[in-house]
Design a protein around this motif. Structure first.
Motif, PDB file in Angstrom:
ATOM      1  N   VAL A  41      35.374  17.861  11.456  1.00  0.00           N
ATOM      2  CA  VAL A  41      35.374  16.664  10.597  1.00  0.00           C
ATOM      3  C   VAL A  41      34.880  17.053   9.204  1.00  0.00           C
ATOM      4  CG1 VAL A  41      34.215  14.455  10.199  1.00  0.00           C
ATOM      5  CG2 VAL A  41      35.161  14.960  12.446  1.00  0.00           C
ATOM      6  N   THR A  42      33.801  17.831   9.163  1.00  0.00           N
ATOM      7  CA  THR A  42      33.257  18.278   7.870  1.00  0.00           C
ATOM      8  C   THR A  42      34.246  19.197   7.147  1.00  0.00           C
ATOM      9  OG1 THR A  42      31.090  18.211   8.916  1.00  0.00           O
ATOM     10  CG2 THR A  42      31.210  19.293   6.784  1.00  0.00           C
ATOM     11  N   ALA A  43      34.855  20.102   7.917  1.00  0.00           N
ATOM     12  CA  ALA A  43      35.779  21.071   7.294  1.00  0.00           C
ATOM     13  C   ALA A  43      37.001  20.389   6.701  1.00  0.00           C
ATOM     14  CB  ALA A  43      36.211  22.111   8.326  1.00  0.00           C
ATOM     15  N   PHE A  44      37.409  19.273   7.298  1.00  0.00           N
ATOM     16  CA  PHE A  44      38.604  18.590   6.817  1.00  0.00           C
ATOM     17  C   PHE A  44      38.293  17.531   5.761  1.00  0.00           C
ATOM     18  CE2 PHE A  44      41.183  19.510  10.933  1.00  0.00           C
ATOM     19  CZ  PHE A  44      41.291  20.834  10.527  1.00  0.00           C
ATOM     20  N   GLU A  45      37.013  17.334   5.479  1.00  0.00           N
ATOM     21  CA  GLU A  45      36.671  16.383   4.420  1.00  0.00           C
ATOM     22  C   GLU A  45      37.102  16.950   3.071  1.00  0.00           C
ATOM     23  OE1 GLU A  45      32.513  15.740   4.825  1.00  0.00           O
ATOM     24  OE2 GLU A  45      32.752  14.127   6.287  1.00  0.00           O
ATOM     25  N   GLU A  46      37.379  16.032   2.144  1.00  0.00           N
ATOM     26  CA  GLU A  46      37.882  16.464   0.834  1.00  0.00           C
ATOM     27  C   GLU A  46      36.913  17.431   0.148  1.00  0.00           C
ATOM     28  OE1 GLU A  46      38.616  13.268  -1.792  1.00  0.00           O
ATOM     29  OE2 GLU A  46      39.835  14.471  -3.158  1.00  0.00           O
ATOM     30  N   LYS A  47      35.623  17.129   0.297  1.00  0.00           N
ATOM     31  CA  LYS A  47      34.600  17.940  -0.379  1.00  0.00           C
ATOM     32  C   LYS A  47      34.691  19.407   0.074  1.00  0.00           C
ATOM     33  CE  LYS A  47      29.613  18.118  -0.779  1.00  0.00           C
ATOM     34  NZ  LYS A  47      28.400  17.728  -0.084  1.00  0.00           N
ATOM     35  N   ALA A  48      34.845  19.584   1.397  1.00  0.00           N
ATOM     36  CA  ALA A  48      34.909  20.955   1.915  1.00  0.00           C
ATOM     37  C   ALA A  48      36.224  21.615   1.528  1.00  0.00           C
ATOM     38  CB  ALA A  48      34.761  20.935   3.432  1.00  0.00           C
ATOM     39  N   ARG A  49      37.304  20.843   1.551  1.00  0.00           N
ATOM     40  CA  ARG A  49      38.604  21.423   1.208  1.00  0.00           C
ATOM     41  C   ARG A  49      38.616  21.891  -0.248  1.00  0.00           C
ATOM     42  NH1 ARG A  49      41.274  16.926   3.792  1.00  0.00           N
ATOM     43  NH2 ARG A  49      42.437  16.514   1.898  1.00  0.00           N
ATOM     44  N   LEU A  50      37.962  21.103  -1.103  1.00  0.00           N
ATOM     45  CA  LEU A  50      37.910  21.490  -2.517  1.00  0.00           C
ATOM     46  C   LEU A  50      36.968  22.669  -2.744  1.00  0.00           C
ATOM     47  CD1 LEU A  50      37.871  17.976  -4.212  1.00  0.00           C
ATOM     48  CD2 LEU A  50      39.762  19.595  -4.152  1.00  0.00           C
ATOM     49  N   ALA A  51      35.976  22.775  -1.861  1.00  0.00           N
ATOM     50  CA  ALA A  51      34.996  23.857  -2.028  1.00  0.00           C
ATOM     51  C   ALA A  51      35.607  25.225  -1.707  1.00  0.00           C
ATOM     52  CB  ALA A  51      33.797  23.609  -1.115  1.00  0.00           C
ATOM     53  N   TYR A  52      36.659  25.242  -0.914  1.00  0.00           N
ATOM     54  CA  TYR A  52      37.290  26.526  -0.580  1.00  0.00           C
ATOM     55  C   TYR A  52      38.221  26.927  -1.721  1.00  0.00           C
ATOM     56  CZ  TYR A  52      40.254  29.946   1.718  1.00  0.00           C
ATOM     57  OH  TYR A  52      40.955  31.084   2.025  1.00  0.00           O
ATOM     58  N   ASP A  53      38.055  28.154  -2.213  1.00  0.00           N
ATOM     59  CA  ASP A  53      38.821  28.567  -3.395  1.00  0.00           C
ATOM     60  C   ASP A  53      40.253  28.981  -3.079  1.00  0.00           C
ATOM     61  OD1 ASP A  53      38.491  30.974  -2.162  1.00  0.00           O
ATOM     62  OD2 ASP A  53      37.192  31.859  -3.678  1.00  0.00           O
ATOM     63  N   GLY A  54      40.604  29.103  -1.815  1.00  0.00           N
ATOM     64  CA  GLY A  54      41.969  29.453  -1.447  1.00  0.00           C
ATOM     65  C   GLY A  54      42.262  30.940  -1.554  1.00  0.00           C
ATOM     66  N   ILE A  55      41.309  31.720  -2.020  1.00  0.00           N
ATOM     67  CA  ILE A  55      41.550  33.159  -2.195  1.00  0.00           C
ATOM     68  C   ILE A  55      40.735  33.955  -1.173  1.00  0.00           C
ATOM     69  CG2 ILE A  55      41.351  35.114  -3.800  1.00  0.00           C
ATOM     70  CD1 ILE A  55      41.502  32.926  -6.059  1.00  0.00           C
ATOM     71  N   GLY A  56      39.495  33.583  -1.030  1.00  0.00           N
ATOM     72  CA  GLY A  56      38.600  34.318  -0.131  1.00  0.00           C
ATOM     73  C   GLY A  56      39.001  34.155   1.327  1.00  0.00           C
ATOM     74  N   ASP A  57      38.271  34.855   2.174  1.00  0.00           N
ATOM     75  CA  ASP A  57      38.545  34.825   3.602  1.00  0.00           C
ATOM     76  C   ASP A  57      38.125  33.457   4.183  1.00  0.00           C
ATOM     77  OD1 ASP A  57      38.879  35.313   6.214  1.00  0.00           O
ATOM     78  OD2 ASP A  57      37.349  36.864   6.412  1.00  0.00           O
ATOM     79  N   TYR A  58      39.070  32.714   4.731  1.00  0.00           N
ATOM     80  CA  TYR A  58      38.746  31.377   5.222  1.00  0.00           C
ATOM     81  C   TYR A  58      37.852  31.453   6.471  1.00  0.00           C
ATOM     82  CZ  TYR A  58      39.170  26.488   6.477  1.00  0.00           C
ATOM     83  OH  TYR A  58      38.881  25.180   6.777  1.00  0.00           O
ATOM     84  N   THR A  59      38.016  32.533   7.242  1.00  0.00           N
ATOM     85  CA  THR A  59      37.174  32.688   8.436  1.00  0.00           C
ATOM     86  C   THR A  59      35.701  32.697   8.033  1.00  0.00           C
ATOM     87  OG1 THR A  59      38.908  34.021   9.413  1.00  0.00           O
ATOM     88  CG2 THR A  59      36.749  34.182  10.428  1.00  0.00           C
ATOM     89  N   ARG A  60      35.424  33.431   6.989  1.00  0.00           N
ATOM     90  CA  ARG A  60      34.046  33.547   6.512  1.00  0.00           C
ATOM     91  C   ARG A  60      33.543  32.188   6.000  1.00  0.00           C
ATOM     92  NH1 ARG A  60      32.388  38.657   2.797  1.00  0.00           N
ATOM     93  NH2 ARG A  60      30.218  38.687   3.427  1.00  0.00           N
TER      94      ARG A  60
END
Lengths: 171, 310
Positions: A41-60
């Motif tokens: 739920v947290t990972a799919f929230e807008e805040k978390a989605r925006l926090a991911y830069d799309g370049i780094g390793d998503y697993t990490r």
């Protein structure tokens, strides 16, 4: 999102189930499931989605997020708190979750359910729809039947499960 | 779909009356039955109510019993969620967009659908249009197979050694694997490090004599960790994972590595992973379906992770 969920579910289950740092994970399967859901739920929230830069390793990124959610649950949610629960197993006891919730006889009975399905089509539905989680659409195509026919078989298997549980007094 | 289960006996919307423990137990049973019944729907309201009940030890135990029974009946593994559970959780996270037609509009919707079918029937599109659509979506992704390697610090912080470009000599190595192919049933992991000019094979554990059995899983941890300092030294570290259809013994792999070393000489340390893979395949008589993965990293003398601020 569904693809992300299915792909990273084992990782999130690993963090919630095995823990990290000084935290040994949620050994109660019910709490663990709730923690896994809270993480997604947290990972799919807008805040978390925006926090991911799309370049780094998503697993990490997801691992870090999962650890933060677990910390929050431990700190803020009373039922996840690390207070010794009189009903919970202590670390010294063998970790046998099945035995904690169900007696051996009941577990043996549950394991016999699959053997009771004589129709190979029903077994296929049990394995692929109920256990593996194949979608109705994909499964109907793979088995060469219509979705209507597949739904009937799913309902039949569901009914047999309910009848089996009632017959043997299972929860 | 009709709701065959009893509704809560207490007026939730008032919030003034506390339900009796017995009422809670009955409601938890009813909700658990509903959750694990594929024929019935599960909404966010059900989930909210169930989550509240799962907060209490007694009703959580009821849920736990139903959960374990369901898992054991479906696939025999009490620790792994079933496909039905995954679908339930996914539906809450990513609700399916289904067309909701108010009941009073249903006759109109049926009439409109009939009219549309009639129109489509009279103006059938050319056959090539039908073929062209959806062809791209038929491609299935390749099943993934691979080894994950994490470094674990003394204070139990984890990092990925490939992303961190090395593992500290003071840390531990933790392995996990992803295997989406049911035919690959065994995994052998070993490391190669420069030693007196050559490379020496290192099994993860001294008592490791043959491949470990694996199953179809993602990010599944291997049942051991190894302390880097025990048998490694700072310098290049080449990790090799052999996903095979049969078990390999340590003697077999050691003999193959020795033979590869004789064949490649000092190039073993620097040769391309693909050459090492091909040579190992030939020496171990691996089949085309077996997977060889070579990961290059480094053992470093300094800590890879900095101290966490207190």
């Amino acid at each position: 999102m569904e693809a992300v969920y299915r792909h990273y579910l084992p990782l999130v289950e690993l963090v919630a189930g095995r823990g990290f740092g000084g935290f040994g994970g949620f050994y109660d399967p019910v709490l663990r499931d709730d923690a896994v859901q809270a993480i997604f739920v947290t990972a799919f929230e807008e805040k978390a989605r925006l926090a991911y830069d799309g370049i780094g390793d998503y697993t990490r990124f997801l691992r870090g997020l999962a650890q933060n959610v677990c910390r929050q649950l431990l700190d803020k949610d009373r039922r996840f708190a690390r207070v010794p629960d009189p009903e919970a197993v202590t670390p010294d006891e063998p970790l046998d979750l099945e035995a904690r919730y169900l007696a051996d006889e009941a577990l043996d009975l549950c394991r016999r359910f699959r053997d009771g399905l004589t129709d190979p089509f029903e077994r296929e539905v049990l394995d692929r729809y109920f256990a593996h989680g194949d979608s109705e659409e994909a499964l109907a195509e793979a088995l060469g039947v219509t979705r209507y026919r597949l739904r009937k078989v799913i309902a039949q298997v569901g009914k047999k499960m309910a009848r089996f549980q009632k017959e043997y007094g299972l929860p | 779909m009709t709701h065959p289960l009893p509704e809560p006996r207490w007026p939730r919307w008032l919030g003034l009356f506390r339900p009796s423990p017995q009422a809670k137990v009955e409601r938890a049973r009813a909700l658990a039955r509903r959750y694990f019944d594929a024929r019935l729907t599960w909404t966010a309201a059900h989930e909210d109510e169930a989550r509240a009940l799962r907060a209490e030890p007694t009703t959580r135990a009821i849920w736990g019993r139903a959960l374990i029974a369901h898992r054991v009946m479906v696939h025999g593994d009490a620790t792994r969620a079933t496909g039905l559970e995954t679908r339930r959780r996914l539906d809450l996270l990513v609700p399916r967009r289904t067309a909701q037609v108010p009941r009073f509009l249903a006759p109109l919707a049926i009439a409109a659908a009939t009219l549309l079918l009639a129109l489509v029937g009279t103006t059938a599109p050319p056959e090539e249009d039908l073929r062209a659509r959806g062809m791209g979506s038929l491609a299935l992704p390749e099943p993934q197979v691979g080894l994950g390697v994490g470094g674990i610090t003394e204070d139990d912080r984890e990092y990925e050694i490939l992303a961190a470009e090395g593992v500290s000599i003071a840390d531990w190595l933790r392995f996990s694997y992803t295997n989406e192919r049911a035919d690959l049933t065994h995994l052998f992991v070993f490391g190669l490090q420069p030693d007196d000019g050559g490379l020496r094979p290192i099994a993860p554990l001294p008592e490791e004599h043959q491949s470990v059995a694996i199953h179809v899983a993602r990010f599944a941890p291997l049942p051991f960790e190894t302390r880097v300092a025990t048998r490694h030294q700072p310098g290049r570290l080449r990790l090799v994972a052999l996903f095979t259809t049969r078990a390999l013994t340590l003697d077999e792999v050691s003999a193959a590595v020795t033979a590869v070393e004789l064949e490649l000489g000092s190039r073993l340390a620097t040769t391309l992973p693909s050459i090492l893979e091909a040579t190992l395949r030939a020496r171990l008589a691996l089949t085309a379906s077996d997977v060889v993965q070579v990961l290059d990293s480094e053992v470093v003398a300094n800590p890879v992770l900095r101290e966490e601020p207190r």
